[in-house]
Write a protein that holds these residues in place. Structure first.
Motif, mmCIF file in Angstrom:
data_model
loop_
_atom_site.group_PDB
_atom_site.id
_atom_site.type_symbol
_atom_site.label_atom_id
_atom_site.label_comp_id
_atom_site.label_asym_id
_atom_site.label_seq_id
_atom_site.Cartn_x
_atom_site.Cartn_y
_atom_site.Cartn_z
ATOM 1 N N MET A 57 35.427 59.409 -45.073
ATOM 2 C CA MET A 57 34.749 58.480 -44.164
ATOM 3 C C MET A 57 33.646 57.721 -44.896
ATOM 4 O O MET A 57 33.487 56.505 -44.720
ATOM 5 C CB MET A 57 34.173 59.239 -42.961
ATOM 6 C CG MET A 57 35.223 59.682 -41.960
ATOM 7 S SD MET A 57 34.530 60.564 -40.522
ATOM 8 C CE MET A 57 33.518 59.280 -39.780
ATOM 9 N N ALA A 58 32.885 58.434 -45.714
ATOM 10 C CA ALA A 58 31.814 57.775 -46.474
ATOM 11 C C ALA A 58 32.385 56.693 -47.382
ATOM 12 O O ALA A 58 31.820 55.594 -47.489
ATOM 13 C CB ALA A 58 31.042 58.814 -47.284
ATOM 14 N N ALA A 59 33.516 56.984 -48.016
ATOM 15 C CA ALA A 59 34.155 55.996 -48.887
ATOM 16 C C ALA A 59 34.593 54.775 -48.092
ATOM 17 O O ALA A 59 34.454 53.631 -48.553
ATOM 18 C CB ALA A 59 35.347 56.621 -49.610
ATOM 19 N N CYS A 60 35.114 55.000 -46.887
ATOM 20 C CA CYS A 60 35.514 53.875 -46.032
ATOM 21 C C CYS A 60 34.309 53.023 -45.653
ATOM 22 O O CYS A 60 34.351 51.786 -45.726
ATOM 23 C CB CYS A 60 36.209 54.391 -44.776
ATOM 24 S SG CYS A 60 37.867 55.068 -45.033
ATOM 25 N N PRO A 90 19.721 59.217 -35.502
ATOM 26 C CA PRO A 90 18.381 59.800 -35.504
ATOM 27 C C PRO A 90 17.598 59.323 -36.727
ATOM 28 O O PRO A 90 18.171 58.731 -37.652
ATOM 29 C CB PRO A 90 18.658 61.310 -35.585
ATOM 30 C CG PRO A 90 20.069 61.470 -35.127
ATOM 31 C CD PRO A 90 20.772 60.226 -35.550
ATOM 32 N N PRO A 91 16.276 59.561 -36.746
ATOM 33 C CA PRO A 91 15.465 59.153 -37.905
ATOM 34 C C PRO A 91 16.067 59.654 -39.224
ATOM 35 O O PRO A 91 16.615 60.745 -39.291
ATOM 36 C CB PRO A 91 14.109 59.820 -37.617
ATOM 37 C CG PRO A 91 14.055 59.923 -36.134
ATOM 38 C CD PRO A 91 15.462 60.195 -35.697
ATOM 39 N N ARG A 92 15.987 58.815 -40.214
ATOM 40 C CA ARG A 92 16.476 59.072 -41.576
ATOM 41 C C ARG A 92 17.991 58.958 -41.682
ATOM 42 O O ARG A 92 18.557 59.163 -42.757
ATOM 43 C CB ARG A 92 16.008 60.432 -42.109
ATOM 44 C CG ARG A 92 14.480 60.525 -42.243
ATOM 45 C CD ARG A 92 14.068 61.831 -42.879
ATOM 46 N NE ARG A 92 14.456 62.983 -42.090
ATOM 47 C CZ ARG A 92 13.781 63.430 -41.038
ATOM 48 N NH1 ARG A 92 12.681 62.834 -40.666
ATOM 49 N NH2 ARG A 92 14.187 64.488 -40.365
ATOM 50 N N GLY A 93 18.668 58.644 -40.578
ATOM 51 C CA GLY A 93 20.108 58.419 -40.645
ATOM 52 C C GLY A 93 20.411 56.968 -40.977
ATOM 53 O O GLY A 93 19.666 56.064 -40.586
ATOM 54 N N ARG A 94 21.506 56.740 -41.673
ATOM 55 C CA ARG A 94 21.896 55.370 -42.041
ATOM 56 C C ARG A 94 22.770 54.781 -40.928
ATOM 57 O O ARG A 94 23.806 55.349 -40.587
ATOM 58 C CB ARG A 94 22.672 55.405 -43.353
ATOM 59 C CG ARG A 94 23.295 54.084 -43.749
ATOM 60 C CD ARG A 94 23.960 54.191 -45.101
ATOM 61 N NE ARG A 94 24.825 53.057 -45.387
ATOM 62 C CZ ARG A 94 25.512 52.905 -46.523
ATOM 63 N NH1 ARG A 94 25.424 53.832 -47.464
ATOM 64 N NH2 ARG A 94 26.278 51.849 -46.708
ATOM 65 N N GLU A 205 26.798 64.357 -39.816
ATOM 66 C CA GLU A 205 25.782 64.814 -40.760
ATOM 67 C C GLU A 205 26.346 64.887 -42.178
ATOM 68 O O GLU A 205 25.689 64.473 -43.149
ATOM 69 C CB GLU A 205 25.252 66.185 -40.344
ATOM 70 C CG GLU A 205 24.430 66.166 -39.062
ATOM 71 C CD GLU A 205 23.978 67.547 -38.649
ATOM 72 O OE1 GLU A 205 24.203 68.506 -39.408
ATOM 73 O OE2 GLU A 205 23.380 67.674 -37.564
ATOM 74 N N LEU A 206 27.560 65.403 -42.317
ATOM 75 C CA LEU A 206 28.182 65.504 -43.638
ATOM 76 C C LEU A 206 28.476 64.117 -44.212
ATOM 77 O O LEU A 206 28.337 63.894 -45.423
ATOM 78 C CB LEU A 206 29.468 66.324 -43.548
ATOM 79 C CG LEU A 206 29.295 67.816 -43.261
ATOM 80 C CD1 LEU A 206 30.659 68.466 -43.021
ATOM 81 C CD2 LEU A 206 28.568 68.514 -44.412
ATOM 82 N N THR A 207 28.885 63.192 -43.358
ATOM 83 C CA THR A 207 29.136 61.825 -43.823
ATOM 84 C C THR A 207 27.852 61.192 -44.338
ATOM 85 O O THR A 207 27.845 60.502 -45.367
ATOM 86 C CB THR A 207 29.731 60.968 -42.687
ATOM 87 O OG1 THR A 207 30.948 61.575 -42.227
ATOM 88 C CG2 THR A 207 30.027 59.553 -43.166
ATOM 89 N N ALA A 210 27.247 62.590 -47.694
ATOM 90 C CA ALA A 210 28.159 61.999 -48.671
ATOM 91 C C ALA A 210 27.717 60.592 -49.071
ATOM 92 O O ALA A 210 27.803 60.193 -50.234
ATOM 93 C CB ALA A 210 29.576 61.971 -48.116
ATOM 94 N N LEU A 211 27.213 59.826 -48.118
ATOM 95 C CA LEU A 211 26.731 58.479 -48.415
ATOM 96 C C LEU A 211 25.509 58.513 -49.337
ATOM 97 O O LEU A 211 25.266 57.563 -50.080
ATOM 98 C CB LEU A 211 26.383 57.745 -47.111
ATOM 99 C CG LEU A 211 27.588 57.288 -46.276
ATOM 100 C CD1 LEU A 211 27.132 56.882 -44.880
ATOM 101 C CD2 LEU A 211 28.317 56.140 -46.957
ATOM 102 N N ARG A 212 24.750 59.606 -49.271
ATOM 103 C CA ARG A 212 23.589 59.771 -50.152
ATOM 104 C C ARG A 212 23.982 60.381 -51.500
ATOM 105 O O ARG A 212 23.105 60.614 -52.329
ATOM 106 C CB ARG A 212 22.541 60.644 -49.468
ATOM 107 C CG ARG A 212 21.966 60.075 -48.171
ATOM 108 C CD ARG A 212 20.815 60.931 -47.666
ATOM 109 N NE ARG A 212 20.361 60.506 -46.361
ATOM 110 C CZ ARG A 212 20.637 61.131 -45.221
ATOM 111 N NH1 ARG A 212 21.371 62.239 -45.245
ATOM 112 N NH2 ARG A 212 20.184 60.683 -44.074
ATOM 113 N N GLY A 213 25.264 60.696 -51.678
ATOM 114 C CA GLY A 213 25.706 61.309 -52.917
ATOM 115 C C GLY A 213 25.361 62.773 -53.038
ATOM 116 O O GLY A 213 25.320 63.327 -54.137
ATOM 117 N N ARG A 214 25.166 63.434 -51.896
ATOM 118 C CA ARG A 214 24.764 64.848 -51.893
ATOM 119 C C ARG A 214 25.884 65.784 -51.457
ATOM 120 O O ARG A 214 25.649 66.954 -51.201
ATOM 121 C CB ARG A 214 23.550 65.042 -50.979
ATOM 122 C CG ARG A 214 22.328 64.245 -51.411
ATOM 123 C CD ARG A 214 21.210 64.411 -50.412
ATOM 124 N NE ARG A 214 20.042 63.605 -50.782
ATOM 125 C CZ ARG A 214 18.959 63.468 -50.008
ATOM 126 N NH1 ARG A 214 18.913 64.088 -48.826
ATOM 127 N NH2 ARG A 214 17.954 62.720 -50.399
#
Length: 215
Positions: A57-60, A90-94, A205-207, A210-214
């Protein structure tokens, strides 16, 4: 005003009302224990699949993809919640682009009236989605015809597909059109939907991770 005058069944007096309260308490405790145990079981059942799904999903999203959620009844409300979770996190979410297909009431009712309710989601995907987008469908039974047709259309359009269902997965588990299928092994509609809520929040949350590279 005395609350007992409005809700006499809450009385703690001995007798019939006390028995009712005891039954309600026991039922509530049983249901709470049931959903806690079910949610805990999902870690072993779907943990690795959630991570794989989140990475894809993050890659998409990184490639400009959008999420399209859909479902019927209570599951349509979940589709809306998924949209809001991504668009207004929520706060800190992209923030991420997401659309809840059941909530385009004009389109849903037009297609239902003029064509068939079976195609309400498939036709919207055909009009709006492109390769690299994400289709997320929710069902408790796994047998909703309009979801199955939507996943077929998503496959034709080379979208990523994610499904949430209950029982044994139903027709969604047999369709072969869903890349990541999360089955909640329960026969209770209430427990299924409660557990699905946990699953898609964890997936979000996992996505984000993943978007943060973590991840």
């Amino acid at each position: 005003m005395n609350p007992e005058s409005l809700y006499p069944f809450l009385s703690t007096e001995q007798g019939e009302t006390g028995s009712v309260v005891a039954d309600v308490r026991a039922s509530t405790e049983e249901k709470a224990a049931e959903i806690v145990a079910l949610r805990e079981s999902l870690v072993d059942l779907h943990g690795e699949r959630l991570v794989r799904c989140a990475r894809q999903m993050a890659a998409c999203f990184q490639g400009g993809g959008r999420l399209f959620g859909f479902g019927n009844g209570g599951s349509s409300t979940d589709a809306r919640q998924i949209q809001e979770l991504h668009v207004s996190p929520p706060p800190r979410g992209r923030p991420l682009p997401a659309i809840s297909l059941p909530h385009d009431v004009a389109t849903v009712t037009a297609l239902s009236n003029d064509v068939s309710f079976d195609v309400v989601f498939a036709r919207q995907l055909a009009a709006l989605a492109v390769a690299g987008d994400i289709a997320v469908g929710l069902s408790t039974s796994g047998g909703s015809e309009n979801l199955l047709r939507a996943f077929e259309e998503a496959n034709r359009r080379r979208m990523m597909t994610v499904g949430f269902t209950g029982y044994d997965g139903g027709r969604m588990a047999q369709a072969g059109t869903i890349d990541h299928l999360f089955i909640v092994p329960s026969s209770s509609v209430h427990r299924i939907q409660e557990a699905q809520t946990t699953l898609y929040h964890v997936l979000w949350e996992l996505t984000q991770q993943a978007l943060r590279g973590r991840l």
